[in-house]
Design an enzyme around this catalytic site. Sequence first.
Site, short mmCIF file in Angstrom:
data_model
loop_
_atom_site.label_atom_id
_atom_site.label_comp_id
_atom_site.label_asym_id
_atom_site.label_seq_id
_atom_site.Cartn_x
_atom_site.Cartn_y
_atom_site.Cartn_z
N LYS A 16 -0.42 3.22 5.92
CA LYS A 16 -0.25 4.46 5.14
C LYS A 16 1.08 4.46 4.39
CE LYS A 16 -0.75 7.05 8.85
NZ LYS A 16 -0.96 6.01 9.90
N ARG A 91 -2.47 15.94 12.14
CA ARG A 91 -2.78 14.94 13.17
C ARG A 91 -3.56 15.53 14.32
NH1 ARG A 91 1.61 10.92 12.32
NH2 ARG A 91 1.53 9.29 13.88
N ARG A 130 5.92 -5.07 12.61
CA ARG A 130 6.55 -4.18 11.61
C ARG A 130 8.06 -4.17 11.77
NH1 ARG A 130 4.43 1.79 10.68
NH2 ARG A 130 4.58 1.98 12.94
N ARG A 163 11.15 -0.31 15.20
CA ARG A 163 11.20 1.06 15.73
C ARG A 163 10.99 1.03 17.23
NH1 ARG A 163 7.01 4.35 12.01
NH2 ARG A 163 6.53 5.23 14.03
N ARG A 174 0.04 5.46 21.59
CA ARG A 174 -0.15 6.06 20.27
C ARG A 174 -1.58 5.89 19.80
NH1 ARG A 174 4.32 3.22 17.16
NH2 ARG A 174 3.52 4.29 15.32
P1 ADP Z 1 1.56 3.29 8.87
O1 ADP Z 1 2.43 4.03 7.89
O2 ADP Z 1 0.11 3.61 8.70
O3 ADP Z 1 2.03 3.42 10.29
P2 ADP Z 1 2.71 0.84 7.70
O4 ADP Z 1 2.51 1.03 6.22
O5 ADP Z 1 4.07 1.01 8.25
O6 ADP Z 1 1.64 1.73 8.53
O7 ADP Z 1 2.17 -0.64 8.06
C1 ADP Z 1 2.27 -1.17 9.38
C2 ADP Z 1 2.64 -2.66 9.30
O8 ADP Z 1 1.57 -3.41 8.76
C3 ADP Z 1 3.87 -2.95 8.43
O9 ADP Z 1 4.60 -3.97 9.03
C4 ADP Z 1 3.26 -3.41 7.09
O10 ADP Z 1 4.13 -4.35 6.43
C5 ADP Z 1 1.96 -4.08 7.54
N1 ADP Z 1 0.84 -3.87 6.60
C6 ADP Z 1 0.57 -2.76 5.85
N2 ADP Z 1 -0.55 -2.92 5.12
C7 ADP Z 1 -1.02 -4.17 5.42
C8 ADP Z 1 -2.18 -4.93 5.00
N3 ADP Z 1 -3.08 -4.42 4.12
N4 ADP Z 1 -2.34 -6.16 5.53
C9 ADP Z 1 -1.43 -6.67 6.43
N5 ADP Z 1 -0.34 -6.02 6.86
C10 ADP Z 1 -0.13 -4.77 6.37
P1 ADP Z 2 2.81 6.04 12.60
O1 ADP Z 2 2.12 6.39 11.33
O2 ADP Z 2 3.38 4.68 12.60
O3 ADP Z 2 2.06 6.41 13.83
P2 ADP Z 2 4.68 8.24 12.23
O4 ADP Z 2 5.93 7.78 11.62
O5 ADP Z 2 3.70 8.96 11.37
O6 ADP Z 2 4.04 6.96 12.90
O7 ADP Z 2 4.97 9.16 13.48
C1 ADP Z 2 5.88 8.78 14.50
C2 ADP Z 2 5.86 9.81 15.61
O8 ADP Z 2 6.26 11.10 15.11
C3 ADP Z 2 4.48 10.06 16.23
O9 ADP Z 2 4.18 9.13 17.25
C4 ADP Z 2 4.66 11.50 16.78
O10 ADP Z 2 5.42 11.51 17.98
C5 ADP Z 2 5.51 12.16 15.71
N1 ADP Z 2 4.69 12.83 14.65
C6 ADP Z 2 4.64 12.51 13.33
N2 ADP Z 2 3.80 13.33 12.68
C7 ADP Z 2 3.29 14.20 13.61
C8 ADP Z 2 2.34 15.27 13.56
N3 ADP Z 2 1.73 15.62 12.42
N4 ADP Z 2 2.08 15.92 14.73
C9 ADP Z 2 2.69 15.59 15.88
N5 ADP Z 2 3.56 14.58 16.00
C10 ADP Z 2 3.87 13.88 14.87
#
Ligand code: ADP
Ligand code: ADP
Length: 224
Positions: A16, A91, A130, A163, A174
């Site tokens: 995302k 969420r 990541r 992270r 998660r």
């Molecule tokens: P989110 O915001 O949904 O948690 P991220 O954009 O941070 O996810 O992506 C998670 C990890 O996967 C990062 O290390 C990113 O570089 C990698 N990644 C994102 N999109 C792709 C893809 N289409 N194919 C392979 N790796 C990806």
């Molecule tokens: P990712 O997309 O990699 O799961 P985020 O950066 O979106 O991670 O979120 C990291 C953490 O922040 C989550 O595991 C949760 O603890 C908190 N968080 C983020 N957005 C929300 C939400 N909308 N509701 C509750 N907790 C949230």
Amino acid sequence: MSELNLILFGPPGAGKGTQADRLRSDFRLPFISTGDMLRENVKEGTELGKEAQKYMDAGDLVPDDLIVKMAAERLQAPDAQDGFILDGFPRTLEQGKELDKLLSQLARRVTAALLIDVPDEEVVRRISGRRVCVKSGHNYHVDFDPPKREGICDQDGSRLVQRDDDKPDVVQNRLHVYHEQTEPLIEYYDERGLMRRIDGTRSPADVNDHIRAVIATLRMEDDV
Ligand code: ADP
Ligand code: ADP
């Protein structure tokens, strides 16, 4: 003419943030990530940050009332008046309902929720590799999207780190939380005809093309 109010939806690590990075420059919409906002609060040591940290460290969700208040303030900021891209919010079903309530009070609505669909085993691969830039949060992956110089952000030369909540045992929780608490929202948006599914297993460029095609269709349908 209506606005483009988009939700990026999908499991943690689906891509995302990666997609949002590409979309925000193309569509000139503010990108609102509740995860980034919370991490900022933790870094600055605000009351909200102190309260949220224990949930984040465990990979649990921060309570709805705290999140809804934070998101509602952000959505009413001047730069979000002509549309937005939401990442990581809503969420839970409760958050989804609160978002609809808020938007309808403002005579606005969600245009679409884009589900970036990725199976659990791929999520684990992506999250475990990541790395994020300490300064601006740009995402990299040690194998799939490595920086030019190991451990250094291409865009601003800052250090790249893992992270805390990307460590394996927290990741499992998660994912569990996503399936239990977040997935019910898929049906919620499906019933309203707002859910669009994107195959998130393809390359970042392919996923981006698909999202752009979906947005182009939404714009035609809606004349936005
Ligand atoms: P989110 O915001 O949904 O948690 P991220 O954009 O941070 O996810 O992506 C998670 C990890 O996967 C990062 O290390 C990113 O570089 C990698 N990644 C994102 N999109 C792709 C893809 N289409 N194919 C392979 N790796 C990806
Ligand atoms: P990712 O997309 O990699 O799961 P985020 O950066 O979106 O991670 O979120 C990291 C953490 O922040 C989550 O595991 C949760 O603890 C908190 N968080 C983020 N957005 C929300 C939400 N909308 N509701 C509750 N907790 C949230």
